[in-house]
Design a protein around this motif. Structure first.
Motif, PDB file in Angstrom:
ATOM      1  N   LEU A 142      13.805 -11.447  -1.892  1.00  0.00           N
ATOM      2  CA  LEU A 142      14.195 -11.994  -0.770  1.00  0.00           C
ATOM      3  C   LEU A 142      15.778 -12.619  -0.775  1.00  0.00           C
ATOM      4  CD1 LEU A 142      13.658 -13.114   2.144  1.00  0.00           C
ATOM      5  CD2 LEU A 142      12.592 -15.069   1.024  1.00  0.00           C
ATOM      6  N   ASP A 143      15.896 -13.091  -1.938  1.00  0.00           N
ATOM      7  CA  ASP A 143      17.305 -13.760  -2.186  1.00  0.00           C
ATOM      8  C   ASP A 143      18.347 -12.397  -2.191  1.00  0.00           C
ATOM      9  OD1 ASP A 143      18.325 -15.921  -3.168  1.00  0.00           O
ATOM     10  OD2 ASP A 143      18.928 -14.964  -5.010  1.00  0.00           O
ATOM     11  N   ILE A 144      17.986 -11.214  -2.371  1.00  0.00           N
ATOM     12  CA  ILE A 144      18.924  -9.994  -2.259  1.00  0.00           C
ATOM     13  C   ILE A 144      19.256  -9.838  -0.861  1.00  0.00           C
ATOM     14  CG2 ILE A 144      19.103  -7.364  -2.902  1.00  0.00           C
ATOM     15  CD1 ILE A 144      17.672  -8.179  -5.510  1.00  0.00           C
ATOM     16  N   VAL A 145      18.006  -9.762  -0.086  1.00  0.00           N
ATOM     17  CA  VAL A 145      18.362  -9.399   1.286  1.00  0.00           C
ATOM     18  C   VAL A 145      18.977 -10.571   1.962  1.00  0.00           C
ATOM     19  CG1 VAL A 145      16.656  -9.549   3.394  1.00  0.00           C
ATOM     20  CG2 VAL A 145      15.926  -8.079   1.419  1.00  0.00           C
ATOM     21  N   ILE A 146      18.777 -11.662   1.659  1.00  0.00           N
ATOM     22  CA  ILE A 146      19.704 -12.828   2.486  1.00  0.00           C
ATOM     23  C   ILE A 146      20.891 -12.819   2.132  1.00  0.00           C
ATOM     24  CG2 ILE A 146      19.757 -15.294   2.703  1.00  0.00           C
ATOM     25  CD1 ILE A 146      16.914 -15.616   2.397  1.00  0.00           C
ATOM     26  N   LYS A 147      21.296 -12.285   0.642  1.00  0.00           N
ATOM     27  CA  LYS A 147      22.789 -12.473   0.414  1.00  0.00           C
ATOM     28  C   LYS A 147      23.356 -11.097   1.229  1.00  0.00           C
ATOM     29  CE  LYS A 147      23.081 -14.476  -3.994  1.00  0.00           C
ATOM     30  NZ  LYS A 147      21.984 -14.321  -5.223  1.00  0.00           N
ATOM     31  N   LEU A 148      22.623 -10.159   1.333  1.00  0.00           N
ATOM     32  CA  LEU A 148      23.203  -8.870   1.976  1.00  0.00           C
ATOM     33  C   LEU A 148      23.424  -9.228   3.405  1.00  0.00           C
ATOM     34  CD1 LEU A 148      24.013  -6.356   1.107  1.00  0.00           C
ATOM     35  CD2 LEU A 148      21.592  -5.330   1.376  1.00  0.00           C
ATOM     36  N   ALA A 149      22.365  -9.888   4.214  1.00  0.00           N
ATOM     37  CA  ALA A 149      22.381 -10.113   5.708  1.00  0.00           C
ATOM     38  C   ALA A 149      23.544 -11.176   5.823  1.00  0.00           C
ATOM     39  CB  ALA A 149      21.404 -10.838   5.866  1.00  0.00           C
ATOM     40  N   LYS A 150      24.024 -11.859   4.839  1.00  0.00           N
ATOM     41  CA  LYS A 150      24.996 -12.931   4.793  1.00  0.00           C
ATOM     42  C   LYS A 150      26.439 -12.218   4.776  1.00  0.00           C
ATOM     43  CE  LYS A 150      26.949 -17.119   2.869  1.00  0.00           C
ATOM     44  NZ  LYS A 150      26.818 -18.122   1.736  1.00  0.00           N
ATOM     45  N   LYS A 151      26.224 -11.163   3.921  1.00  0.00           N
ATOM     46  CA  LYS A 151      27.518 -10.358   3.644  1.00  0.00           C
ATOM     47  C   LYS A 151      27.657  -9.415   4.968  1.00  0.00           C
ATOM     48  CE  LYS A 151      29.368  -7.038   0.575  1.00  0.00           C
ATOM     49  NZ  LYS A 151      29.088  -5.967  -0.396  1.00  0.00           N
ATOM     50  N   GLY A 154      25.911  -9.409   7.866  1.00  0.00           N
ATOM     51  CA  GLY A 154      25.606  -9.810   9.485  1.00  0.00           C
ATOM     52  C   GLY A 154      24.301  -9.077  10.064  1.00  0.00           C
ATOM     53  N   ASN A 155      23.661  -8.476   9.268  1.00  0.00           N
ATOM     54  CA  ASN A 155      22.482  -7.780   9.998  1.00  0.00           C
ATOM     55  C   ASN A 155      21.524  -8.639  10.461  1.00  0.00           C
ATOM     56  OD1 ASN A 155      23.216  -5.743   7.675  1.00  0.00           O
ATOM     57  ND2 ASN A 155      22.037  -4.477   9.158  1.00  0.00           N
ATOM     58  N   LYS A 156      20.629  -8.114  11.478  1.00  0.00           N
ATOM     59  CA  LYS A 156      19.679  -8.976  11.951  1.00  0.00           C
ATOM     60  C   LYS A 156      18.366  -8.573  11.046  1.00  0.00           C
ATOM     61  CE  LYS A 156      17.222  -9.253  16.202  1.00  0.00           C
ATOM     62  NZ  LYS A 156      16.961  -8.745  17.854  1.00  0.00           N
ATOM     63  N   VAL A 157      17.549  -9.543  10.464  1.00  0.00           N
ATOM     64  CA  VAL A 157      16.727  -9.240   9.617  1.00  0.00           C
ATOM     65  C   VAL A 157      15.490  -9.796  10.046  1.00  0.00           C
ATOM     66  CG1 VAL A 157      16.111  -9.541   7.349  1.00  0.00           C
ATOM     67  CG2 VAL A 157      18.386  -8.841   7.528  1.00  0.00           C
ATOM     68  N   HIS A 158      14.272  -9.635   9.958  1.00  0.00           N
ATOM     69  CA  HIS A 158      13.145 -10.050  10.005  1.00  0.00           C
ATOM     70  C   HIS A 158      12.235 -10.052   8.746  1.00  0.00           C
ATOM     71  CE1 HIS A 158       9.519 -11.715  11.953  1.00  0.00           C
ATOM     72  NE2 HIS A 158       8.866 -10.813  11.325  1.00  0.00           N
ATOM     73  N   VAL A 159      11.845 -11.203   8.141  1.00  0.00           N
ATOM     74  CA  VAL A 159      11.261 -11.225   6.781  1.00  0.00           C
ATOM     75  C   VAL A 159       9.659 -11.295   7.223  1.00  0.00           C
ATOM     76  CG1 VAL A 159      10.839 -12.228   4.643  1.00  0.00           C
ATOM     77  CG2 VAL A 159      13.114 -12.460   5.922  1.00  0.00           C
ATOM     78  N   CYS A 160       9.054 -10.345   6.944  1.00  0.00           N
ATOM     79  CA  CYS A 160       7.612 -10.310   7.160  1.00  0.00           C
ATOM     80  C   CYS A 160       6.664 -11.490   6.215  1.00  0.00           C
ATOM     81  CB  CYS A 160       7.055  -8.826   7.009  1.00  0.00           C
ATOM     82  SG  CYS A 160       7.904  -7.536   7.795  1.00  0.00           S
ATOM     83  N   HIS A 161       5.829 -11.708   6.693  1.00  0.00           N
ATOM     84  CA  HIS A 161       4.497 -12.564   6.143  1.00  0.00           C
ATOM     85  C   HIS A 161       5.205 -13.502   5.048  1.00  0.00           C
ATOM     86  CE1 HIS A 161       5.034  -8.801   3.609  1.00  0.00           C
ATOM     87  NE2 HIS A 161       4.185  -8.073   4.353  1.00  0.00           N
ATOM     88  N   THR A 173       0.724  -1.208   0.114  1.00  0.00           N
ATOM     89  CA  THR A 173      -0.080   0.231   0.099  1.00  0.00           C
ATOM     90  C   THR A 173       0.793   1.121   0.058  1.00  0.00           C
ATOM     91  OG1 THR A 173      -1.676  -1.290   1.263  1.00  0.00           O
ATOM     92  CG2 THR A 173      -1.835   1.202   1.204  1.00  0.00           C
ATOM     93  N   GLY A 174       0.631   2.166  -0.964  1.00  0.00           N
ATOM     94  CA  GLY A 174       1.218   3.397  -1.003  1.00  0.00           C
ATOM     95  C   GLY A 174       2.380   3.605  -1.963  1.00  0.00           C
ATOM     96  N   GLY A 175       2.873   2.293  -2.585  1.00  0.00           N
ATOM     97  CA  GLY A 175       4.139   2.122  -3.451  1.00  0.00           C
ATOM     98  C   GLY A 175       5.148   2.693  -2.885  1.00  0.00           C
ATOM     99  N   PHE A 176       5.369   2.325  -1.680  1.00  0.00           N
ATOM    100  CA  PHE A 176       6.526   3.044  -0.880  1.00  0.00           C
ATOM    101  C   PHE A 176       7.735   1.835  -1.138  1.00  0.00           C
ATOM    102  CE2 PHE A 176       8.170   3.740   3.682  1.00  0.00           C
ATOM    103  CZ  PHE A 176       8.635   4.902   3.330  1.00  0.00           C
ATOM    104  N   ILE A 177       8.519   2.048  -2.196  1.00  0.00           N
ATOM    105  CA  ILE A 177       9.562   0.867  -2.506  1.00  0.00           C
ATOM    106  C   ILE A 177      11.049   1.431  -2.622  1.00  0.00           C
ATOM    107  CG2 ILE A 177      10.230  -1.006  -3.885  1.00  0.00           C
ATOM    108  CD1 ILE A 177       7.511  -1.493  -4.670  1.00  0.00           C
ATOM    109  N   ILE A 178      11.894   0.767  -1.765  1.00  0.00           N
ATOM    110  CA  ILE A 178      13.229   1.296  -1.834  1.00  0.00           C
ATOM    111  C   ILE A 178      14.051   0.805  -3.024  1.00  0.00           C
ATOM    112  CG2 ILE A 178      14.089  -0.689  -0.554  1.00  0.00           C
ATOM    113  CD1 ILE A 178      15.987   1.345   1.073  1.00  0.00           C
ATOM    114  N   ASP A 179      14.989   1.678  -3.380  1.00  0.00           N
ATOM    115  CA  ASP A 179      15.792   1.123  -4.693  1.00  0.00           C
ATOM    116  C   ASP A 179      16.627   0.249  -4.194  1.00  0.00           C
ATOM    117  OD1 ASP A 179      17.821   1.127  -6.492  1.00  0.00           O
ATOM    118  OD2 ASP A 179      17.872   3.353  -6.833  1.00  0.00           O
ATOM    119  N   LYS A 180      16.791  -1.124  -4.665  1.00  0.00           N
ATOM    120  CA  LYS A 180      17.582  -1.910  -4.431  1.00  0.00           C
ATOM    121  C   LYS A 180      19.225  -1.676  -4.171  1.00  0.00           C
ATOM    122  CE  LYS A 180      18.028  -5.276  -7.982  1.00  0.00           C
ATOM    123  NZ  LYS A 180      17.625  -4.471  -9.103  1.00  0.00           N
TER     124      LYS A 180
END
Ligand code: ZN
Length: 368
Positions: A153-162, A164-171, A105-112
């Protein structure tokens, strides 16, 4: 009447729409819905009509909330990657950072391409000291929450691996995404995930019957996806309602917005599933209390608790809901398990369908 006492539940994913879209919900009606559903703490998302992406906007939102809330409420901060200088100003006031990588909702999307910088800056400032109940000092990292499906999700997991961030994947809603999360967890990444009650209790065949009232992001999925979620409940960290109310008129309009309310139906649906032996009470406590408290560093209180009657049956009616939107995709469902009383810090705030708490009596978590 049989009676069961549970700790006050925590929903780490709601959209109360206040300020900006209070025709859908506001801090009072949304927190009333929370209490009626057995939730004593909720965490509110930043995609308001004007997104909460500056410290000033966050302060304004907290001020409005303080006047209206009847349960405890915490907030997330939003970013499109262009407000990194605001992070230090808000870090002590929020539960985490929310990033939208897939449509919502709102088209609020971050540039990867801006993602890596956001991950780095947030991590650097979000590790905060925290005292446990025994007075022992530890360091807590506030999570980044992502709405990321499939390739995102793939991009996020790769980044978290690189990094070491704490990430919560919603829904999480589909087999492939949960498989990716399981894989990441097994590799030791600091990744947690949530599922919504609508993805556990509804599937794509329900869309025909529900029309626009069965449309949300991510959409309802196949029976196979749904079964996979149930089978792998042990890998799921939290159940999050993604309470996302829209008015009936908006839903019936030419371009219906995505989202369904959920705060009042999550627990009764889960208790019904307990009566059908699909999960047990311990799972509910883990998914709706212990884990969200741990992931989002929410201090719990032994006198914040709910009393339920697991054997009381009733039918969900749109007309008896507290949410301002006045409808539920579960309207007409026969349910077993009712919230009778709710206590916050020892004070009775809800009893037999009535809100007893005064407007503004809820606490802002890490507020100003
Ligand atoms: Zn959401």
């Amino acid at each position: 009447m049989s009676k069961l006492i549970l700790p006050g539940l925590i929903d780490p994913h709601v959209h109360l729409r206040d300020p900006g879209q209070t025709q859908k919900e506001d801090f009072y009606t949304g927190t009333c819905a929370a209490l009626a559903g057995g939730f004593t703490t909720i965490l509110d998302m930043p995609n308001n009509k004007i997104p909460i992406a500056t410290s000033a906007k966050l302060d304004e939102k907290i001020k409005i909330a303080k006047e209206k809330i009847v349960c405890d409420v915490g907030f997330y901060f939003g970013s499109l990657g262009d407000n990194l200088n605001e992070f230090p100003k808000v870090i002590n006031k929020v539960a985490g950072l929310k990033l939208y990588l897939s449509l919502t909702t709102g088209g609020f999307i971050i540039d990867k391409n801006k993602l890596e910088q956001v991950f780095k800056v947030w991590q650097k400032i979000s590790i905060t000291p925290s005292l446990d109940s025994a007075g022992v000092l530890s360091y807590f990292e506030k999570p980044i929450l992502v709405h990321a499906e499939d390739k995102m999700l793939d991009i996020v997991i790769k980044l978290a691996k690189k990094l070491g961030n704490k990430v919560h994947v919603c829904h999480i809603s589909i087999i492939e995404d949960l498989k990716q999360i399981i894989n990441a967890k097994e590799k030791g990444l600091k990744i947690t995930c949530g599922v919504t009650p609508h993805h556990l209790f509804l599937a794509e065949h329900d869309v025909k019957r529900l029309g626009p009232f069965g449309k949300m992001k991510p959409p309802l999925q196949s029976k196979k996806d749904q079964e996979f979620l149930w089978k792998n409940l042990k890998y799921i960290d939290v159940i999050e309602s993604d309470h996302a109310p829209h008015t009936i008129e908006e839903k019936r309009g030419k371009v219906p917005p995505f989202g369904v309310p959920g705060l009042e139906t999550t627990l009764p649906l889960l208790l019904t599933a307990v009566s059908e032996k699909r999960l047990n009470i311990k799972d509910i406590i883990r998914l709706c209390h212990t884990n969200p408290a741990k992931i989002f560093n929410i201090k719990t209180d032994p006198e914040t608790k709910i009393e339920i009657d697991p054997n009381s049956s009733f039918i969900i009616h749109n007309s008896s809901l507290f949410t301002k939107c006045g409808w539920s995709p579960f309207n007409g469902w026969k349910i077993k398990g009712r919230v009778k009383r709710v206590f916050i810090r020892g004070k009775k705030v809800f009893e037999n369908g009535k809100i007893l708490a005064k407007k503004g009596s809820g606490k802002v978590i890490r507020g100003i």
